[in-house]
Motif scaffolding. Structure first.
Motif, PDB file in Angstrom:
ATOM      1  N   ASP A   8      45.616  41.075  20.453  1.00 37.66           N
ATOM      2  CA  ASP A   8      45.719  40.910  19.003  1.00 37.66           C
ATOM      3  C   ASP A   8      46.819  39.886  18.727  1.00 37.66           C
ATOM      4  N   CYS A   9      46.502  38.902  17.903  1.00 35.70           N
ATOM      5  CA  CYS A   9      47.501  37.880  17.581  1.00 35.70           C
ATOM      6  C   CYS A   9      48.529  38.458  16.619  1.00 35.70           C
ATOM      7  N   ASP A 103      41.216  37.471  14.976  1.00 36.35           N
ATOM      8  CA  ASP A 103      42.412  37.407  15.828  1.00 36.35           C
ATOM      9  C   ASP A 103      42.480  38.537  16.859  1.00 36.35           C
ATOM     10  N   LYS A 161      53.213  45.908  19.991  1.00 36.31           N
ATOM     11  CA  LYS A 161      53.619  45.032  18.896  1.00 36.31           C
ATOM     12  C   LYS A 161      54.912  45.509  18.227  1.00 36.31           C
TER      13      LYS A 161
HETATM   14 MG   LIG Z   1      46.624  40.587  14.276  1.00 40.08          MG
END
Ligand SMILES: [Mg+2]
Length: 299
Positions: A8-9, A103, A161
């Motif tokens: 995931d960006c 993304d 993240k």
């Molecule tokens: Mg993202």
């Protein structure tokens, strides 16, 4: 044990803007929806200043002014192009890739060795390699969640993240799931959504851990087969597979959930146009032609 990876960006639209304007690094940045209506992407700095996702622009005008937050109108042509570059880069180094959204992509990696200890090491190193390559080739930072199922890979991605000590990669496979899932609201489980979350809360199922331990038959009855699969996936039983594109396929699906309601017609139009162009790209890559295009929109 085999693994699923979810790539995931990070703050994707903001990261795209930063690639072409490095002066924006470490500064608070937000991107607005096409009609400049709402905030649809925030840099970490903007998140820390308390700009919520989806807030109408006029409601955060004071904060924007006070902290000199950089504001951008969305540029879906740019984001779509960057997305293609990222997926192309990933495709060089993987065998099975499912483009899940603009993304996000799922990867599937079969078991590498008999030694689980070596597997653990391998998957994390491999994910770090992918991060490095995507950053080198596109300038976009990504986070990678690893798990024995797609649903757990999604959970792992959130952890990767949120906690910088993991350096962008987290493998949930041999971690204590009870402790991890206890911290996650049932709403944040992939596929549950706010409607089912409300229902589950009413029955005392508040966390992902509660959900994992709830009665299988009851969930099947109340949340259909999909809810049941989600429950099994949280327990580590893989039910959802990477939807790889193969030449025998009769149809191509490009899908995404917005995670919020889309209220502007222009935003909807641009998103649909983007997904059709992604589908067309897949189609061309397989030397196929389309006879019918179906667009599903769920209210
Ligand atoms: Mg993202």
């Amino acid at each position: 044990m085999k693994r699923f990876l979810l790539i995931d960006c990070n703050n994707f639209f903001v990261s795209c803007e930063r690639v072409f304007n490095p002066a924006l690094k470490n500064k608070p940045v937000i991107v607005l929806s096409s009609n400049d209506g709402c905030v649809i992407a925030r840099s970490n700095e903007a998140k820390l200043l308390g700009i919520p996702m989806g807030i109408p622009a006029f409601q955060c005008a004071d904060l924007v002014k006070k902290h000199n937050i950089q504001v951008f109108s969305s540029n879906f042509a740019l984001y779509g192009d960057m997305s293609n570059r990222i997926m192309y880069t990933l495709a060089q180094y993987v065998t099975a890739l499912e483009i899940y959204s603009i993304d996000e992509a799922f990867l599937f990696i079969p078991e590498v060795t008999q030694s689980e200890e070596l597997n653990n090491f391998y998957y994390t190193e491999y994910a770090q390699f992918l991060r490095k390559k995507v950053l080198q080739h596109t300038g976009i930072p990504i986070s990678i969640g690893i798990g024995p199922t797609k649903t757990l890979a999604k959970v792992a991605n959130k952890i990767a993240k949120k906690n910088s000590e993991h350096n962008g990669v987290f493998d949930i496979t041999h971690r204590d799931k009870d402790t991890i899932l206890e911290q996650l609201d049932v709403r944040d489980i992939w596929g549950i959504g706010s409607r089912y979350a409300k229902f589950l809360h009413a029955y005392g199922i508040h966390t992902a851990r509660d959900f994992m331990h709830s009665n299988e038959q009851w969930i099947k009855k109340k949340l259909t087969v999909f809810g049941h699969k989600t429950l099994l996936e949280l327990r580590g039983v893989s039910c959802l597979h990477v939807e790889e594109i193969t030449s025998e396929k009769k149809s191509i699906t490009v899908s995404r959930s917005f995670g919020r309601s889309v209220t502007s017609y222009i935003e909807l139009q641009e998103s649909v146009a983007h997904y059709i162009s992604m589908a067309a790209q897949k189609l061309r890559a397989q030397n196929m032609a389309a006879g019918v295009i179906t667009v599903f929109i769920i209210f």
